[in-house]
Design a protein around this motif. Structure first.
Motif, PDB file in Angstrom:
ATOM      1  N   LEU A  18       0.851  -1.177   0.000  1.00 40.52           N
ATOM      2  CA  LEU A  18       0.000   0.000   0.000  1.00 40.52           C
ATOM      3  C   LEU A  18       0.888   1.228   0.000  1.00 40.52           C
ATOM      4  CD1 LEU A  18      -2.741  -0.857   2.680  1.00 40.52           C
ATOM      5  CD2 LEU A  18      -3.110  -0.608   0.227  1.00 40.52           C
ATOM      6  N   ARG A  19       0.362   2.323  -0.527  1.00 37.19           N
ATOM      7  CA  ARG A  19       1.081   3.587  -0.505  1.00 37.19           C
ATOM      8  C   ARG A  19       0.198   4.648   0.127  1.00 37.19           C
ATOM      9  NH1 ARG A  19       2.694   7.889  -5.141  1.00 37.19           N
ATOM     10  NH2 ARG A  19       4.774   8.494  -4.380  1.00 37.19           N
ATOM     11  N   LEU A  20       0.659   5.207   1.224  1.00 36.31           N
ATOM     12  CA  LEU A  20      -0.058   6.275   1.896  1.00 36.31           C
ATOM     13  C   LEU A  20       0.472   7.627   1.431  1.00 36.31           C
ATOM     14  CD1 LEU A  20      -0.113   4.944   5.573  1.00 36.31           C
ATOM     15  CD2 LEU A  20      -1.676   4.419   3.700  1.00 36.31           C
ATOM     16  N   ALA A  21      -0.409   8.596   1.399  1.00 32.29           N
ATOM     17  CA  ALA A  21      -0.024   9.964   1.071  1.00 32.29           C
ATOM     18  C   ALA A  21      -0.664  10.915   2.073  1.00 32.29           C
ATOM     19  CB  ALA A  21      -0.452  10.324  -0.347  1.00 32.29           C
ATOM     20  N   CYS A  22       0.023  11.996   2.361  1.00 34.39           N
ATOM     21  CA  CYS A  22      -0.494  13.018   3.262  1.00 34.39           C
ATOM     22  C   CYS A  22      -0.143  14.370   2.673  1.00 34.39           C
ATOM     23  CB  CYS A  22       0.104  12.862   4.651  1.00 34.39           C
ATOM     24  SG  CYS A  22      -0.348  14.155   5.821  1.00 34.39           S
ATOM     25  N   ALA A  23      -1.162  15.114   2.269  1.00 35.08           N
ATOM     26  CA  ALA A  23      -0.969  16.416   1.644  1.00 35.08           C
ATOM     27  C   ALA A  23      -1.343  17.531   2.611  1.00 35.08           C
ATOM     28  CB  ALA A  23      -1.818  16.515   0.382  1.00 35.08           C
ATOM     29  N   ILE A  51      11.184  11.787   8.011  1.00 35.53           N
ATOM     30  CA  ILE A  51      12.066  12.345   6.999  1.00 35.53           C
ATOM     31  C   ILE A  51      12.257  13.820   7.301  1.00 35.53           C
ATOM     32  CG2 ILE A  51      10.119  12.726   5.399  1.00 35.53           C
ATOM     33  CD1 ILE A  51      12.138  12.145   3.108  1.00 35.53           C
ATOM     34  N   THR A  52      13.526  14.247   7.326  1.00 35.75           N
ATOM     35  CA  THR A  52      13.822  15.642   7.647  1.00 35.75           C
ATOM     36  C   THR A  52      13.660  16.523   6.411  1.00 35.75           C
ATOM     37  OG1 THR A  52      16.165  15.482   7.092  1.00 35.75           O
ATOM     38  CG2 THR A  52      15.529  14.794   9.310  1.00 35.75           C
ATOM     39  N   ARG A  66      11.226  -2.669   4.531  1.00 42.63           N
ATOM     40  CA  ARG A  66       9.902  -2.925   3.937  1.00 42.63           C
ATOM     41  C   ARG A  66       9.179  -1.618   3.598  1.00 42.63           C
ATOM     42  NH1 ARG A  66       6.010  -5.202   6.868  1.00 42.63           N
ATOM     43  NH2 ARG A  66       6.791  -4.451   8.888  1.00 42.63           N
ATOM     44  N   PHE A  67       9.362  -0.592   4.416  1.00 41.51           N
ATOM     45  CA  PHE A  67       8.686   0.691   4.212  1.00 41.51           C
ATOM     46  C   PHE A  67       9.684   1.733   3.726  1.00 41.51           C
ATOM     47  CE2 PHE A  67       5.032   0.173   7.548  1.00 41.51           C
ATOM     48  CZ  PHE A  67       4.714  -1.050   6.989  1.00 41.51           C
ATOM     49  N   THR A  68       9.195   2.660   2.916  1.00 41.85           N
ATOM     50  CA  THR A  68      10.011   3.763   2.428  1.00 41.85           C
ATOM     51  C   THR A  68       9.227   5.060   2.555  1.00 41.85           C
ATOM     52  OG1 THR A  68      11.141   2.327   0.830  1.00 41.85           O
ATOM     53  CG2 THR A  68      11.326   4.701   0.508  1.00 41.85           C
ATOM     54  N   ILE A  69       9.807   6.030   3.243  1.00 40.59           N
ATOM     55  CA  ILE A  69       9.193   7.342   3.369  1.00 40.59           C
ATOM     56  C   ILE A  69       9.855   8.299   2.379  1.00 40.59           C
ATOM     57  CG2 ILE A  69      10.746   8.104   5.221  1.00 40.59           C
ATOM     58  CD1 ILE A  69       8.339   9.604   6.441  1.00 40.59           C
ATOM     59  N   SER A  70       9.055   9.169   1.797  1.00 46.63           N
ATOM     60  CA  SER A  70       9.581  10.165   0.871  1.00 46.63           C
ATOM     61  C   SER A  70       8.708  11.410   0.961  1.00 46.63           C
ATOM     62  CB  SER A  70       9.605   9.631  -0.565  1.00 46.63           C
ATOM     63  OG  SER A  70       8.291   9.293  -0.997  1.00 46.63           O
ATOM     64  N   ARG A  71       9.184  12.496   0.395  1.00 45.97           N
ATOM     65  CA  ARG A  71       8.432  13.741   0.436  1.00 45.97           C
ATOM     66  C   ARG A  71       8.597  14.491  -0.867  1.00 45.97           C
ATOM     67  NH1 ARG A  71      10.787  17.142   5.338  1.00 45.97           N
ATOM     68  NH2 ARG A  71       9.721  18.923   4.369  1.00 45.97           N
ATOM     69  N   LYS A  75       4.812  19.871  -3.445  1.00 41.39           N
ATOM     70  CA  LYS A  75       3.399  19.549  -3.211  1.00 41.39           C
ATOM     71  C   LYS A  75       3.055  19.500  -1.721  1.00 41.39           C
ATOM     72  CE  LYS A  75       2.896  16.813  -7.455  1.00 41.39           C
ATOM     73  NZ  LYS A  75       2.541  15.491  -8.019  1.00 41.39           N
ATOM     74  N   ASN A  76       4.038  19.768  -0.863  1.00 39.70           N
ATOM     75  CA  ASN A  76       3.817  19.676   0.592  1.00 39.70           C
ATOM     76  C   ASN A  76       3.211  18.332   0.973  1.00 39.70           C
ATOM     77  OD1 ASN A  76       4.808  22.269   1.068  1.00 39.70           O
ATOM     78  ND2 ASN A  76       2.794  23.205   0.813  1.00 39.70           N
ATOM     79  N   THR A  77       3.766  17.287   0.402  1.00 41.16           N
ATOM     80  CA  THR A  77       3.203  15.951   0.570  1.00 41.16           C
ATOM     81  C   THR A  77       4.272  14.973   1.036  1.00 41.16           C
ATOM     82  OG1 THR A  77       1.532  16.361  -1.126  1.00 41.16           O
ATOM     83  CG2 THR A  77       1.992  14.065  -0.588  1.00 41.16           C
ATOM     84  N   VAL A  78       3.878  14.088   1.942  1.00 48.22           N
ATOM     85  CA  VAL A  78       4.743  13.007   2.392  1.00 48.22           C
ATOM     86  C   VAL A  78       4.081  11.689   2.048  1.00 48.22           C
ATOM     87  CG1 VAL A  78       3.756  13.024   4.744  1.00 48.22           C
ATOM     88  CG2 VAL A  78       6.053  12.084   4.348  1.00 48.22           C
ATOM     89  N   TYR A  79       4.895  10.718   1.667  1.00 45.92           N
ATOM     90  CA  TYR A  79       4.407   9.409   1.253  1.00 45.92           C
ATOM     91  C   TYR A  79       5.009   8.319   2.141  1.00 45.92           C
ATOM     92  CZ  TYR A  79       3.475  12.090  -3.001  1.00 45.92           C
ATOM     93  OH  TYR A  79       3.050  13.039  -3.895  1.00 45.92           O
TER      94      TYR A  79
END
Length: 121
Positions: A18-23, A51-52, A66-71, A75-79
């Protein structure tokens, strides 16, 4: 004020992804660190990944590899990309960030509304 909108939660079988997004939207000058937390029933909320502003990442031991965070700063979004999901990953996932409305201003903390992730065996 700043609003956070999460998306991407759902139900998946073990081993799935699954891929979560937060805008974030609103009065934002800059965003400091962005994080994902989760809370399972009967348990305390725990940090999953962060993520800094310079894109340095950190992960809970239980999700490393297993998980990867990115930003996406434009778009002021973190995934949060979640692979090889396990039943123990089942929880409500919350995004968190600290942002300031203008240069030199105070950073304030904001939380998303939470999105349910359910992993069945």
């Amino acid at each position: 004020q700043v609003q956070l909108v999460e998306s991407g939660g759902g139900s998946v079988q073990a081993g799935g992804s699954l891929r979560l997004a937060c805008a974030a939207s609103g009065r934002i000058f800059s965003i400091n660190a962005m994080d994902w937390y989760r809370q399972a029933p009967g348990k305390q909320r725990e940090l999953v990944a962060g993520i800094t502003s310079s894109s340095t990442t950190n992960y809970a031991d239980s999700v490393k590899g297993r998980f990867t965070i990115s930003r996406d700063n434009a778009k002021n979004t973190v995934y949060l990309q979640m692979n090889s999901l396990k039943p123990e990953d089942t929880a409500v996932y919350y995004c968190h960030l600290a942002t300031r409305p203008y240069f030199g201003g105070t950073y304030y903390d904001y939380w998303g509304q939470g999105t349910q992730v359910t992993v069945s065996s």
